[in-house]
Design an enzyme around this catalytic site. Structure first.
Site, short mmCIF file in Angstrom:
data_model
loop_
_atom_site.label_atom_id
_atom_site.label_comp_id
_atom_site.label_asym_id
_atom_site.label_seq_id
_atom_site.Cartn_x
_atom_site.Cartn_y
_atom_site.Cartn_z
CE1 TYR A 96 37.47 39.60 42.87
CE2 TYR A 96 35.17 40.27 42.71
CZ TYR A 96 36.20 39.44 42.33
OH TYR A 96 35.99 38.45 41.41
NE ARG A 110 41.81 47.87 37.94
CZ ARG A 110 41.04 47.72 36.86
NH1 ARG A 110 41.36 46.84 35.96
NH2 ARG A 110 39.99 48.47 36.67
CG ASN A 119 43.45 29.80 44.38
OD1 ASN A 119 44.25 28.92 44.68
ND2 ASN A 119 42.20 29.78 44.77
CB CYS A 127 39.23 32.36 44.56
SG CYS A 127 39.40 31.02 43.40
CG HIS A 128 34.05 28.94 45.51
ND1 HIS A 128 35.18 28.26 45.96
CD2 HIS A 128 33.06 28.66 46.38
CE1 HIS A 128 34.86 27.58 47.05
NE2 HIS A 128 33.58 27.81 47.32
CB SER A 133 31.00 46.16 46.36
OG SER A 133 30.82 46.88 45.17
CD GLU A 154 31.38 26.90 49.76
OE1 GLU A 154 31.07 28.08 50.07
OE2 GLU A 154 32.54 26.57 49.49
#
Length: 165
Positions: A96, A110, A119, A127-128, A133, A154
């Site tokens: 993020y 956030r 989304n 977004c997956h 972090s 993937e």
């Protein structure tokens, strides 16, 4: 719109003549709830069921990289985040915080999470691929097990889709 199925489960796909405007995986509380949540922001839209009209946009077969037009509706900030996500390669992940710095936003993780939550075109706006972090798989509206399955798929298919020649 129509309900379809692929490796990741049942999904609701919605399209206009301009492309896919919604792709939502079935929520735990069922199809009716999934439809209500996806269609909630489309107050003036005429929404009709048509399995046939969604056929050209289907992602039932994941053996090929899906390329199609996407009609994403959101704020300038949300669209900025989603466009950045489209640049994250198949099988790659981004935090993020890193996504925030990539788009030059000081709003932080956030705000990024809020944009991702809006989304409406799951999988195609990936977004997956966003993780904490520390690398932990967190925060996915369609469920963490589905997010893990998508990332695993993937990873297993990266070479096949990214190889040259």
């Amino acid at each position: 719109y129509a309900w379809r199925e692929n490796l990741f489960g049942n999904y609701l796909i919605a399209a206009t003549d301009k492309g896919i405007c919604g792709l939502a995986f079935e929520l735990d509380d069922g199809r009716d709830s999934t439809e209500r949540k996806l269609f909630a922001s489309w107050e003036r839209a005429v929404i009709t069921h048509s399995y046939m009209k969604t056929e050209p946009y289907a992602i039932d077969d994941l053996d090929s990289c899906h390329r199609t037009e996407i009609l994403a509706i959101g704020t300038q900030f949300q669209i900025k985040i989603w466009k950045a996500l489209l640049k994250v390669p198949l099988a790659a992940i981004v935090s993020y915080q890193k996504l925030s710095s990539l788009v030059g936003e000081s709003n932080g993780a956030r705000a990024i999470g809020g944009a991702l939550a809006k989304n409406q075109v799951s999988w195609l706006i990936p977004c997956h691929r966003v993780v904490s972090s520390s690398g932990d798989i967190t925060g996915y509206r369609w469920g963490l097990s589905r997010k893990r399955a998508m990332l695993s798929w993937e990873g297993l298919n990266e070479y096949r889709f990214n190889k040259k020649g």
